[in-house]
Design a protein around this motif. Sequence first.
Motif, short mmCIF file in Angstrom:
data_model
loop_
_atom_site.label_atom_id
_atom_site.label_comp_id
_atom_site.label_asym_id
_atom_site.label_seq_id
_atom_site.Cartn_x
_atom_site.Cartn_y
_atom_site.Cartn_z
N GLY A 190 -5.72 40.17 -59.58
CA GLY A 190 -5.80 39.35 -60.79
C GLY A 190 -7.01 38.44 -60.74
O GLY A 190 -7.99 38.72 -60.05
N HIS A 201 1.11 34.54 -69.45
CA HIS A 201 0.47 35.85 -69.47
C HIS A 201 -0.97 35.70 -69.98
O HIS A 201 -1.20 35.16 -71.06
CB HIS A 201 1.25 36.82 -70.35
N LYS A 237 -6.10 38.33 -67.55
CA LYS A 237 -6.34 38.65 -66.14
C LYS A 237 -5.06 38.72 -65.33
O LYS A 237 -5.07 38.58 -64.12
CB LYS A 237 -7.29 37.61 -65.53
N GLY A 238 -3.94 38.88 -66.02
CA GLY A 238 -2.69 39.05 -65.31
C GLY A 238 -1.69 37.94 -65.60
O GLY A 238 -1.90 37.10 -66.49
N SER A 264 -3.67 34.95 -60.29
CA SER A 264 -2.71 35.69 -61.12
C SER A 264 -2.44 37.06 -60.51
O SER A 264 -3.18 37.51 -59.63
CB SER A 264 -3.24 35.84 -62.54
N THR A 265 -1.41 37.70 -60.99
CA THR A 265 -1.04 39.02 -60.45
C THR A 265 -1.12 40.07 -61.56
O THR A 265 -0.78 39.81 -62.71
CB THR A 265 0.38 38.99 -59.88
N LYS A 266 -1.59 41.29 -61.15
CA LYS A 266 -1.66 42.41 -62.08
C LYS A 266 -1.07 43.64 -61.41
O LYS A 266 -1.17 43.83 -60.20
CB LYS A 266 -3.12 42.69 -62.48
N LYS A 267 -0.46 44.50 -62.22
CA LYS A 267 0.16 45.70 -61.68
C LYS A 267 -0.87 46.69 -61.15
O LYS A 267 -0.63 47.41 -60.18
CB LYS A 267 0.99 46.38 -62.77
N ASP A 268 -2.05 46.71 -61.79
CA ASP A 268 -3.04 47.72 -61.44
C ASP A 268 -4.16 47.20 -60.57
O ASP A 268 -5.23 47.78 -60.50
CB ASP A 268 -3.62 48.35 -62.71
#
Length: 335
Positions: free
Chosen positions: A81, A52, A55-56, A74-78
């Motif tokens: 990333g 974590h 940046k995601g 990376s991945t982000k919910k909003d």
Amino acid sequence: MILARKIIGRVAGHPYVTQATFADGDMVIVRECSRGGKSALIGPLSPSESYHTRKGVLPHNAIIGQLPRARIESTKKDGAGGLFMAQFPTLDEYVPLCSRRCTPIYPKDASAILTMLDTSPGDCILEAGTGNAGLSMYLARAVGPNGKVHTVERSSSTSEHAQLVVEQFRRGVLMPSIVFHVGVLGEVINKVAVSIDKSLATVLNAEKPLAEDPEQTWKEQGNIVAPLFDGIVLDMPTPWTQLPQIFGFLKTDRFVVCYLPSISQVIDLVRASRQWPLLVEDVVEVDWRSWDIKVAVVRNPDPLAASDEAMVCRPTHTPIGHTAFLVKLRKCGAQ
């Protein structure tokens, strides 16, 4: 007691695995692909784990199977990333960043110790005070696959953790060159010697110290065993108390290097060494200062000069502090 663990598999034909893809169990450096981006050591990699970041989330599964220097998002919910680059850690990166039970001997001091010992491939080195195994790994890489580093640690839990640290660096490439021993140096030195040369079992009693008064034995008989070690490192508060135990096992004209945080310890060691044919050759404190060298755009209101570039050169903001004094002793003779 000699401890052993299962070694993680290596890549055939390339011991430093720089061209291998990342695999389950690897330790990896991930860097943000942006100016001034941060880096971190993560792992061991596991398909079910994630790292974590600000940046995601960076799933380990996205790294496994990639080549070094691969770009991973990376991945982000909003939203989107960030981009990260993955690579295998160098030893200089791994030692300060890996998990620790105690403060390691940092690369700047480890490099100096290797030089002071005059370490060569094939050497047999004794280290007292395994700690986090930082120095053990530098020594192992210097002596190579045909040499050995016998490292002694009085705490079994610290020794076990040190073995795990070594196993997790480059899939255990340095493990075959390191032998871990647990106990107080003066009490296990005979066992260490017999593990190197089985014929010494007829001369030494591995269950007891070398003698009730090893200093008196040396004065009367000199070396009673064949010297085994090409160099000795003592990382302990009172190394002078171990000189009677280890002196006979060091080859003539070779070196003992002591790692001592306090100058008062250095004074006590120098005084004690005068009882032995040991020459104090050097006492050093290693300083290491990193610099930032990078290109910057010159801020200029003149449109014709707005794109001019200049080089910015300045010391980094990394704190510089004292770690230890390194004392180099040369064995001048057996008698």
